[in-house]
Design a protein around this motif. Structure first.
Motif, PDB file in Angstrom:
ATOM      1  N   VAL A 116      -1.419 -13.596  -0.340  1.00 33.91           N
ATOM      2  CA  VAL A 116      -1.258 -12.501  -1.304  1.00 33.91           C
ATOM      3  C   VAL A 116      -0.559 -13.021  -2.554  1.00 33.91           C
ATOM      4  O   VAL A 116      -0.971 -12.735  -3.683  1.00 33.91           O
ATOM      5  CB  VAL A 116      -0.456 -11.334  -0.688  1.00 33.91           C
ATOM      6  N   ASN A 117       0.504 -13.800  -2.364  1.00 36.70           N
ATOM      7  CA  ASN A 117       1.221 -14.366  -3.499  1.00 36.70           C
ATOM      8  C   ASN A 117       0.345 -15.351  -4.275  1.00 36.70           C
ATOM      9  O   ASN A 117       0.430 -15.442  -5.500  1.00 36.70           O
ATOM     10  CB  ASN A 117       2.492 -15.068  -3.020  1.00 36.70           C
ATOM     11  N   LEU A 119      -2.942 -15.179  -4.641  1.00 37.10           N
ATOM     12  CA  LEU A 119      -3.854 -14.376  -5.453  1.00 37.10           C
ATOM     13  C   LEU A 119      -3.133 -13.798  -6.661  1.00 37.10           C
ATOM     14  O   LEU A 119      -3.654 -13.811  -7.787  1.00 37.10           O
ATOM     15  CB  LEU A 119      -4.457 -13.253  -4.605  1.00 37.10           C
ATOM     16  N   TYR A 120      -1.922 -13.308  -6.442  1.00 33.94           N
ATOM     17  CA  TYR A 120      -1.138 -12.703  -7.523  1.00 33.94           C
ATOM     18  C   TYR A 120      -0.826 -13.722  -8.615  1.00 33.94           C
ATOM     19  O   TYR A 120      -1.038 -13.470  -9.807  1.00 33.94           O
ATOM     20  CB  TYR A 120       0.145 -12.118  -6.934  1.00 33.94           C
ATOM     21  N   GLU A 123      -3.894 -14.681 -10.598  1.00 31.00           N
ATOM     22  CA  GLU A 123      -4.267 -13.652 -11.571  1.00 31.00           C
ATOM     23  C   GLU A 123      -3.360 -13.719 -12.803  1.00 31.00           C
ATOM     24  O   GLU A 123      -3.823 -13.578 -13.939  1.00 31.00           O
ATOM     25  CB  GLU A 123      -4.192 -12.263 -10.932  1.00 31.00           C
ATOM     26  N   VAL A 265      -4.251  -4.852  -8.819  1.00 32.30           N
ATOM     27  CA  VAL A 265      -3.363  -4.378  -7.753  1.00 32.30           C
ATOM     28  C   VAL A 265      -4.177  -3.950  -6.537  1.00 32.30           C
ATOM     29  O   VAL A 265      -3.781  -4.203  -5.393  1.00 32.30           O
ATOM     30  CB  VAL A 265      -2.470  -3.223  -8.262  1.00 32.30           C
ATOM     31  N   LYS A 267      -6.986  -5.236  -5.565  1.00 32.67           N
ATOM     32  CA  LYS A 267      -7.363  -6.495  -4.917  1.00 32.67           C
ATOM     33  C   LYS A 267      -6.193  -7.051  -4.107  1.00 32.67           C
ATOM     34  O   LYS A 267      -6.371  -7.567  -3.000  1.00 32.67           O
ATOM     35  CB  LYS A 267      -7.802  -7.517  -5.964  1.00 32.67           C
ATOM     36  N   LEU A 268      -4.987  -6.938  -4.659  1.00 35.98           N
ATOM     37  CA  LEU A 268      -3.803  -7.444  -3.961  1.00 35.98           C
ATOM     38  C   LEU A 268      -3.546  -6.665  -2.675  1.00 35.98           C
ATOM     39  O   LEU A 268      -3.201  -7.254  -1.641  1.00 35.98           O
ATOM     40  CB  LEU A 268      -2.586  -7.364  -4.878  1.00 35.98           C
ATOM     41  N   LYS A 271      -6.003  -7.726  -0.025  1.00 38.76           N
ATOM     42  CA  LYS A 271      -5.585  -9.011   0.526  1.00 38.76           C
ATOM     43  C   LYS A 271      -4.357  -8.843   1.416  1.00 38.76           C
ATOM     44  O   LYS A 271      -4.226  -9.512   2.452  1.00 38.76           O
ATOM     45  CB  LYS A 271      -5.283  -9.983  -0.620  1.00 38.76           C
ATOM     46  N   PHE A 272      -3.461  -7.930   1.024  1.00 39.37           N
ATOM     47  CA  PHE A 272      -2.255  -7.668   1.817  1.00 39.37           C
ATOM     48  C   PHE A 272      -2.617  -7.179   3.213  1.00 39.37           C
ATOM     49  O   PHE A 272      -2.049  -7.635   4.212  1.00 39.37           O
ATOM     50  CB  PHE A 272      -1.384  -6.631   1.110  1.00 39.37           C
ATOM     51  N   ASN A 306       6.797  -8.039  -2.491  1.00 36.77           N
ATOM     52  CA  ASN A 306       6.072  -8.402  -3.709  1.00 36.77           C
ATOM     53  C   ASN A 306       5.177  -7.270  -4.192  1.00 36.77           C
ATOM     54  O   ASN A 306       4.834  -7.202  -5.371  1.00 36.77           O
ATOM     55  CB  ASN A 306       5.238  -9.660  -3.473  1.00 36.77           C
ATOM     56  N   LEU A 307       4.804  -6.368  -3.272  1.00 40.05           N
ATOM     57  CA  LEU A 307       4.018  -5.193  -3.639  1.00 40.05           C
ATOM     58  C   LEU A 307       4.889  -3.931  -3.633  1.00 40.05           C
ATOM     59  O   LEU A 307       4.379  -2.821  -3.600  1.00 40.05           O
ATOM     60  CB  LEU A 307       2.828  -5.027  -2.697  1.00 40.05           C
TER      61      LEU A 307
END
Length: 325
Positions: A116-117, A119-120, A123, A265, A267-268, A271-272, A306-307
């Motif tokens: 997840v991190n 991908l973040y 981006e 977000v 997308k995140l 993934k999360f 992170n989210l």
């Protein structure tokens, strides 16, 4: 596409359409009487039919058959496109223009083990126009650094195999032995304790960013090393028809915090969910291996915070502290 309404149907305007339009998808829309819809379904049995009612009960609609689909009155184009298996590139996306900055001709090495991190951060760097390579642990970071040429390194502190501080030390030793120009190394961690940050910096880091990262904080740090160029960026807006009001509120909140578009977000969060399921599976398989259990809970805590899923993050922290060291 051919669109059919009550007025069109009654006036037989549909007969004036070319044959190729008649064979395409036909939308029956507002204010059609039930008998008109039933007649149309029989008349256009060759076409894919979408019925979008405004006042007729769904229970009364002729929704049987492979070619007939009943939709809600407030359905979105995305919903229709999904039913038709239309490519995303054909879906109209709402956008807005925002002020931003980019960095030219930069290459950054990112060491981060959480998907997840990853991908973040990717981006974030994409929107800053920064070329980057991604590795999953400290060992790979050192190996990749020795083979490549980078302007800066983003180094997660807690990683498997070799942690970020150990990897930093090995990179510094490599620079010393080869006489290479020093490349700034920036630590990444959720640890906000001042004493710990001072300790990390004393072991060779050039800077430190606290997770969850914010675009403005990363931009400010990079601007201290490189020249930023102001631009206008076009970003996609969230299709609110594809999420619930509660989801929309959460997505908007997180987007405002991490300073990325709402579509990113979404997308995140997808993934999360996948990543969290994997972590929980590892947790179940770890049984009484305290180190493995601790690593799994720590990972879930990190991606939750992170989210900005604070309640979940706090619960993970309590479990992490309860586990034996």
């Amino acid at each position: 596409f051919a669109c059919l309404t009550s007025h069109v149907f009654r006036s037989s305007v549909i007969d004036t359409l070319p044959d190729e339009s008649k064979s395409n998808i036909i939308f029956f829309m507002d204010m059609m009487r039930l008998e008109e819809i039933q007649t149309a379904v029989k008349q256009f049995s060759h076409a894919k039919l979408f019925i979008i009612p405004s006042a007729i009960s769904h229970d009364s609609l002729p929704c049987s058959g492979d070619n007939v689909t009943c939709l809600n009155e407030e359905c979105s184009w995305s919903t229709i496109a999904n039913r038709l298996e239309i490519d995303d590139q054909h879906i109209p996306v709402q956008t807005q223009e925002v002020q931003a900055v980019t960095f030219d001709n930069l290459r950054i090495l990112v060491a981060e083990d959480n998907e997840v991190n990853q991908l973040y951060i990717e981006e974030l760097l994409n929107r800053l126009n920064i070329e980057h390579d991604l590795v999953h642990d400290g060992y790979q970071a050192v190996k990749k650094f020795m083979k490549g040429s980078y302007d800066l390194v983003l180094m997660d502190i807690n990683m498997p195999n070799i942690d970020g501080i150990t990897a930093t030390g090995q990179i510094l030793q490599y620079e010393k032995e080869t006489g290479a120009k020093h490349t700034p190394i920036i630590g990444l961690s959720a640890d906000a304790v001042a004493e710990n940050i001072s300790l990390y910096l004393s072991q060779g880091l050039d800077g430190y960013l606290i997770k969850p990262l914010r675009k403005s904080e990363l931009t400010q740090l990079l601007s201290g090393y490189f020249t930023a160029h102001p631009i206008i960026q076009t970003i996609p807006l969230l299709d609110t028809q594809t999420v619930t009001p509660n989801q929309t509120s959460l997505i908007s909140f997180v987007a405002s915090k991490i300073e990325l578009p709402e579509e990113i977000v979404v997308k995140l969060f997808k993934k999360f969910i996948t990543n969290a399921e994997t972590i929980l599976t590892k947790f179940e398989e770890a049984h009484e291996d305290a180190a493995e259990l601790k690593m799994a809970v720590h990972s879930l805590k990190g991606i939750s915070r992170n989210l900005y899923l604070e309640a979940l993050g706090k619960r993970c922290e309590e479990v992490e502290h309860a586990l034996p060291t």
